[in-house]
Design an enzyme around this catalytic site. Structure first.
Site, short mmCIF file in Angstrom:
data_model
loop_
_atom_site.label_atom_id
_atom_site.label_comp_id
_atom_site.label_asym_id
_atom_site.label_seq_id
_atom_site.Cartn_x
_atom_site.Cartn_y
_atom_site.Cartn_z
N ILE A 137 35.61 41.97 25.69
CA ILE A 137 36.08 43.31 25.35
C ILE A 137 37.25 43.75 26.21
O ILE A 137 37.76 44.84 26.06
CB ILE A 137 34.94 44.36 25.44
CG1 ILE A 137 34.22 44.25 26.79
CG2 ILE A 137 33.96 44.22 24.30
CD1 ILE A 137 33.17 45.31 27.00
N GLY A 138 37.69 42.89 27.09
CA GLY A 138 38.84 43.28 27.89
C GLY A 138 39.20 42.20 28.87
O GLY A 138 38.46 41.23 29.06
N GLY B 169 41.14 42.06 32.68
CA GLY B 169 41.86 42.77 33.74
C GLY B 169 42.54 41.78 34.63
O GLY B 169 42.47 40.57 34.40
N SER B 170 43.17 42.26 35.67
CA SER B 170 43.90 41.36 36.55
C SER B 170 42.95 40.46 37.32
O SER B 170 43.34 39.43 37.83
CB SER B 170 44.76 42.16 37.51
OG SER B 170 43.98 43.16 38.11
N PHE B 171 41.69 40.86 37.39
CA PHE B 171 40.77 40.07 38.17
C PHE B 171 39.75 39.30 37.35
O PHE B 171 38.87 38.66 37.88
CB PHE B 171 40.06 40.95 39.21
CG PHE B 171 40.92 41.17 40.41
CD1 PHE B 171 40.71 40.45 41.57
CD2 PHE B 171 41.97 42.06 40.37
CE1 PHE B 171 41.53 40.63 42.67
CE2 PHE B 171 42.78 42.24 41.46
CZ PHE B 171 42.57 41.52 42.62
N GLY B 172 39.87 39.39 36.03
CA GLY B 172 38.94 38.59 35.24
C GLY B 172 38.71 39.15 33.85
O GLY B 172 39.35 40.13 33.46
N ASP C 3 44.41 51.98 41.81
CA ASP C 3 44.89 51.53 40.49
C ASP C 3 44.47 52.54 39.42
O ASP C 3 43.90 52.16 38.40
CB ASP C 3 44.37 50.12 40.20
CG ASP C 3 45.20 49.41 39.13
OD1 ASP C 3 46.28 49.94 38.77
OD2 ASP C 3 44.78 48.35 38.65
#
Ligand SMILES: *[C@@H]1O[C@H](CO)[C@@H](O)[C@H](O)[C@H]1NC(C)=O
Ligand SMILES: *[C@@H]1O[C@H](CO)[C@@H](O)[C@H](O)[C@H]1NC(C)=O
Ligand SMILES: *[C@@H]1O[C@H](CO)[C@@H](O)[C@H](O)[C@H]1NC(C)=O
Ligand SMILES: *[C@@H]1O[C@H](CO)[C@@H](O)[C@H](O)[C@H]1NC(C)=O
Ligand SMILES: *[C@@H]1O[C@H](CO)[C@@H](O)[C@H](O)[C@H]1NC(C)=O
Ligand SMILES: *[C@@H]1O[C@H](CO)[C@@H](O)[C@H](O)[C@H]1NC(C)=O
Ligand SMILES: *[C@@H]1O[C@H](CO)[C@@H](O)[C@H](O)[C@H]1NC(C)=O
Ligand SMILES: *[C@@H]1O[C@H](CO)[C@@H](O)[C@H](O)[C@H]1NC(C)=O
Length: 902
Positions: free
Chosen positions: A619-620, A622-625, A739
């Site tokens: 579902i998404g 992000g920069s970290f996973g 962030d």
């Protein structure tokens, strides 16, 4: 016959008048320059003062002698001789083409009897030089292809030319597709002539011409000849004339009677390219045929004007100084009903959007108003900048407080010279490695401590001035590989020798005085100071970077960045853990189950797989996973965040972070359900919010099905601000989110908002200093410019980012775009001036007409204050909450009183 004709003409004119008055004046903008009052003139055109569109210049007026019809005329003049003096007129309502008419009047308003001379630019093009000694008033008309939302009309002083002065500015949208001289929008037209042929009773304009062009009478142009009687067709089919000339203009013509050829001789201002439009209408009882010649060349042979039909002929003529239009008889009498002549002016290319936004960010980071607006290179380069065509090749910013060379400098790819002397630069030389054209770099008189590793990438560097800095250690060998380097100034630093032999060559002048001991020989003479105290004991050599270029370099850079970022996190986590250790004796893996996890539970990897149906539904990302949808045994939905290998922490750090997260509970913060730390996986399980993010709902996928009303937006803002307030002030931990952005504000079923992704937050204890210094992190478009340059992180950085979120809510757009015009790329820079001026036309179209003005005003003001460059001037998040709550309740009252449902 004559009388009959003119009677009918009169009637037609009157009926045309009434037909037209009712419908037009849409999009007209008529500015009375230097004026203070609005009025409607005798043509029923509304005039307004110009103050809203211009921020410089002085207002005065021309006073006419007694006995003249009007007594005075306001004018605006521009005594400041530096920079661009511009009107900025919005053209967003105009689809493709606009007529810009300016009138310049001197009439000795200052009593000095010195009519000024100055030049005028439109957009990036210098269009003309106005000389009021030759004509006073001086009227200019331009046809401009609308290629940006704001049209800058600027004046440029000429040495000893006096002050530019203007009395009126008019904008009139023109029909689409008219006056086409090029396929793109790279040309503008400057009017030379617009003649209503065969008509000698004054000029015609609005409302007879709904576009308010001024059609001059024919009498000024010799040889002068007025048509006699012709039949009249009132309803010409004009559909094949894009210019849509008014019918009344086509109803008269100059017709050849006795001579062999009908000739117009028109002198021109400049040698150049001209666009000529001839209009022909079949108003005669016959259909004449003739050749059309321009300056002796046949441009159309056997041209026939059919009875009852109207047509136009457009011709581009190159390199002429005089125009000779000749219609040569073949059959019957040649005629022409109207003609227009325009000089074609090239519009210089705009600079690249990357360059413009980089410069805007740099201007913002200086905290100064450098007057950098519109295009950096054209019509004249900005101060501190030099250009080659539309490329910015030189930038000089000295004697200012810049503090670091921010990554934005790396976007100025065309720079050949960069001068940042005396700009309070500290730390290492960075972010310049990509400037492959750089020949001259002056970083003198700063506090730079390290060469960094990027100088060696400046393969074209010729002059490098690093004098009067705080450089220490030795001079890197790699400088010697810069083959074109012929001047290197290292004076007055804290460097020590020996100098690399590669610098010892004839073509290179190296200056070294004022250092600890800097020579080519390896021994220093005994008179030099001993380098013991001021130099570090250990010199660390940065590993040489691979020269195999761009992609690899970028990749390496990214990896290095990630590693650096990670090590900072690791380091801070370790610090945290160390502290924890003291109070908590359980440090091994077996401690997991014994720690106090509050309500968070520990999952096995197997459970996670079952919950997410083997990671079936992402579902998404992000920069970290990646984030997957999960379904807990009881039916509860969760968001399962799986960290990329690279972004993983050491197991102990991870557990400590989880421990921190599990302590944070607030209704406006997404809560941690549990975690898994097994099989080399680091997985966090959060509550799932089905409503998507604020970004999705403002302008992303969800916005297509439903518009977020203003009252909902405000409610979401209040919620999110409360979440941030809790992070900043709500517990013993002081947490900076780092962030904040609209995609990190999530909505539940009832549209309550919760802030997420504070896992990376930097936690601070009250004992910490008032700020922490760390690497810059966050998302472009939301980054606090002060944080950028000082690298000092405070809660006010979150306030800045939250201010950007508020601007997104107001304008319904992303913080950065590369569509539209450079002025609007950066949401903060674009929206702030409008909102501060209370100009709400930039509010999201979807909510226009449904908000309380005061509610919007308060939100806009708190948003603008939140994005102040100076962190001290930004409000605290609690102050933001107070204002937002007020705006929210105003909007609720408004809705209740106006019977709206949200
Ligand atoms: C002037 O224009 C307005 C609309 O802009 C219109 O309502 C009015 O009738 C016009 N008056 C005259 C005298 O044409
Ligand atoms: C223009 O206005 C400024 C400030 O309003 C004033 O200081 C200046 O003297 C004026 N210049 C002239 C030439 O009138
Ligand atoms: C643009 O059009 C809208 C609606 O037609 C109008 O309210 C607004 O004032 C116009 N803006 C300008 C700059 O003309
Ligand atoms: C006008 O002329 C065009 C083609 O030249 C034709 O398609 C159109 O139907 C005509 N309109 C009228 C109202 O006669
Ligand atoms: C204009 O052109 C016509 C035909 O090409 C020529 O006869 C005439 O002399 C020209 N007039 C001038 C003033 O150049
Ligand atoms: C012009 O038209 C006439 C008759 O319509 C024809 O005889 C002549 O050849 C044509 N001239 C050119 C140059 O086409
Ligand atoms: C450096 O800049 C400051 C202003 O930022 C100025 O006051 C100072 O005189 C400048 N120093 C030199 C050496 O130019
Ligand atoms: C760099 O700037 C300083 C300060 O203005 C100046 O003295 C020096 O000559 C410049 N260096 C070069 C190489 O132009």
């Amino acid at each position: 016959m004559d009388r009959w004709f003119f009677n009918w003409l009169g009637l037609l004119v009157i009926s045309a008048f009434f037909r037209l008055v009712l419908c037009y004046q849409d999009g007209f903008l008529s500015l009375s320059c230097g004026g203070t009052t609005s009025y409607v003139d005798s043509s029923n055109i509304s005039w307004t003062p110009d103050g809203y569109y211009v921020s410089t210049g002085n207002m005065t007026s021309v006073v006419f002698p007694e006995g003249t019809s009007s007594t005075s005329l306001p004018v605006r003049f521009f005594p400041d001789s530096t920079g661009r003096k511009c009107y900025r007129v919005p053209t967003s309502n105009i689809s493709s083409l606009v007529l810009v008419r300016t009138q310049f009047v001197y009439k000795n308003y200052d009593g000095l009897g010195k009519p000024p001379v100055f030049s005028v630019s439109l957009g990036t093009a210098i269009t003309t030089t106005v000389n009021l000694a030759h004509n006073d008033p001086w009227i200019e008309e331009f046809i401009w292809p609308v290629n940006k939302d704001i049209l800058p009309l600027c004046f440029h002083s000429i040495p000893n030319g006096g002050f530019p002065v203007i009395s009126s500015l008019e904008l009139r949208p023109l029909p689409e597709g008219a006056y086409r001289v090029s396929d793109s929008t790279d040309k503008l037209l400057r009017k030379s002539y617009r003649i209503n042929c065969g008509y000698n009773d004054g000029a015609l304009r609005y409302p007879l011409d709904p576009y308010d062009r001024i059609w001059d009478a024919d009498e000024d142009f010799s040889p002068y000849h007025v048509s006699s009687a012709f039949e009249i067709q009132s309803n010409f089919n004009l559909s094949n004339i894009k210019e849509s000339p008014p019918t009344v203009v086509l109803q008269t013509a100059r017709v050849l009677a006795r001579w062999n050829s009908l000739i117009y001789r028109l002198p021109l201002d400049n040698q150049g390219y001209y666009h000529v439009v001839l209009y022909f209408a079949g108003i005669l009882p016959v259909s004449p045929t003739f050749d059309v010649l321009i300056n002796g060349d046949i441009v159309q042979s056997n041209y026939t004007v059919m009875r009852w039909e109207a047509n136009s002929l457009s011709v581009i003529v190159k390199g002429i100084k005089n125009l000779n239009i000749t219609l040569k008889t073949i059959n019957y009498y040649p005629l022409v009903n109207a003609l227009e002549v325009y000089e074609i002016v090239d519009i210089p290319l705009q600079s690249s959007s990357t360059t413009v936004s980089a410069l805007q960010v740099i201007q913002q980071s200086t905290g100064l108003d450098l007057g950098w607006q519109d295009d950096p290179c054209s019509p004249t380069p900005w101060e501190h900048i030099e250009c080659d065509g539309n490329l910015v090749t030189s930038l000089k910013l000295s004697d200012i407080n810049l503090r670091t060379i921010s990554p934005t400098f790396g976007d100025l790819l065309d720079l050949k010279a960069l001068d940042l002397h005396n700009a309070s630069l500290a730390g290492e030389i960075q972010n310049l490695g990509g400037l492959q054209h750089l020949e001259k770099l002056n970083l003198s008189f700063n506090q730079i401590t390290s060469f960094g590793s990027e100088l060696e990438d400046l393969i074209n560097i010729q002059v490098l001035d690093l004098q009067n800095n705080s450089l220490h250690g030795t001079v890197p060998e790699s400088l010697g590989e810069l083959k074109d380097l012929h001047f290197l100034n290292l004076e007055n630093n804290k460097l020590q020798g020996p100098l690399p032999q590669s610098l010892n060559r004839e073509s290179l002048e190296v200056r070294t005085s004022g250092n600890l001991c800097l020579t080519f020989s390896s021994t220093c003479n005994s008179h030099s100071r001993t380098p013991s105290l001021e130099t570090p004991q250990v010199t660390i050599f940065t590993p040489r970077k691979s020269k195999s270029h761009s992609h690899l370099a970028v990749l390496l850079g990214a990896v290095a960045g990630a590693v650096l970022a990670l090590s900072v996190i690791l380091f801070s986590a370790l610090l945290y853990m160390k502290k924890k250790k003291a109070e908590n004796p359980y440090t091994s893996r077996s401690a997991i189950n014994m720690q106090n996890w509050n309500s968070a539970r520990v999952f096995t990897y197997k459970e996670i797989k079952a919950t997410t149906n083997n990671f079936k539904e992402p579902i998404g990302r992000g920069s970290f996973g990646c984030v997957y949808l999960g379904n807990l045994p009881g039916g509860k939905l969760v968001a399962v965040k799986v960290r990329f290998d690279k972004s993983q922490l050491g197991a102990d750090s991870f557990i400590n972070e989880v421990s921190l997260l599990s302590q944070i509970h607030h209704q406006n913060l997404v809560s941690l359900e549990g975690f898994c730390c097994e099989s080399k996986q680091q997985i966090l399980v959060y509550e799932y919010l089905p409503g998507g993010s604020l970004a999705d709902n403002l302008y992303g996928a969800n916005s297509k099905t439903m518009t977020l009303s203003w009252v909902r937006r405000l409610k979401i803002a209040v919620d999110a601000a409360k979440g941030l307030d809790y992070l900043h002030n709500g517990s013993d931990l002081r947490i900076i989110h780092r962030d904040v952005k609209s995609s990190n504000i999530l909505l539940d079923k009832e549209m309550n908002a919760k802030v997420c992704d504070f896992g990376l937050s930097k936690q601070m204890t009250q004992a910490d200093a008032s700020h922490v210094t760390t690497v810059v992190k966050g998302t472009a478009g939301y980054l606090d410019p002060e944080y950028y340059s000082t690298q000092q992180l405070t809660e006010k950085s979150d306030v800045y980012s939250f201010g950007v979120v508020l601007l997104e809510m107001i304008c319904g757009r992303e913080p950065l775009t590369h569509t539209g015009t450079p002025d609007s790329f950066n949401l903060v820079l674009w929206a702030k001036p409008y909102l501060q001026a209370g100009a709400f036309e930039i509010v999201d179209d979807n909510i226009k007409g449904t908000f309380d003005a005061e509610s919007m005003r308060r939100t806009a003001l708190i948003a603008c204050r939140s994005v102040e460059r100076d962190a001290l001037r930004r409000p605290s998040i609690s102050e933001v909450i107070t204002e937002l709550k007020e705006a929210y309740s105003l909007q609720l009252t408004y809705l209740a009183s106006s019977g709206f449902v949200n």
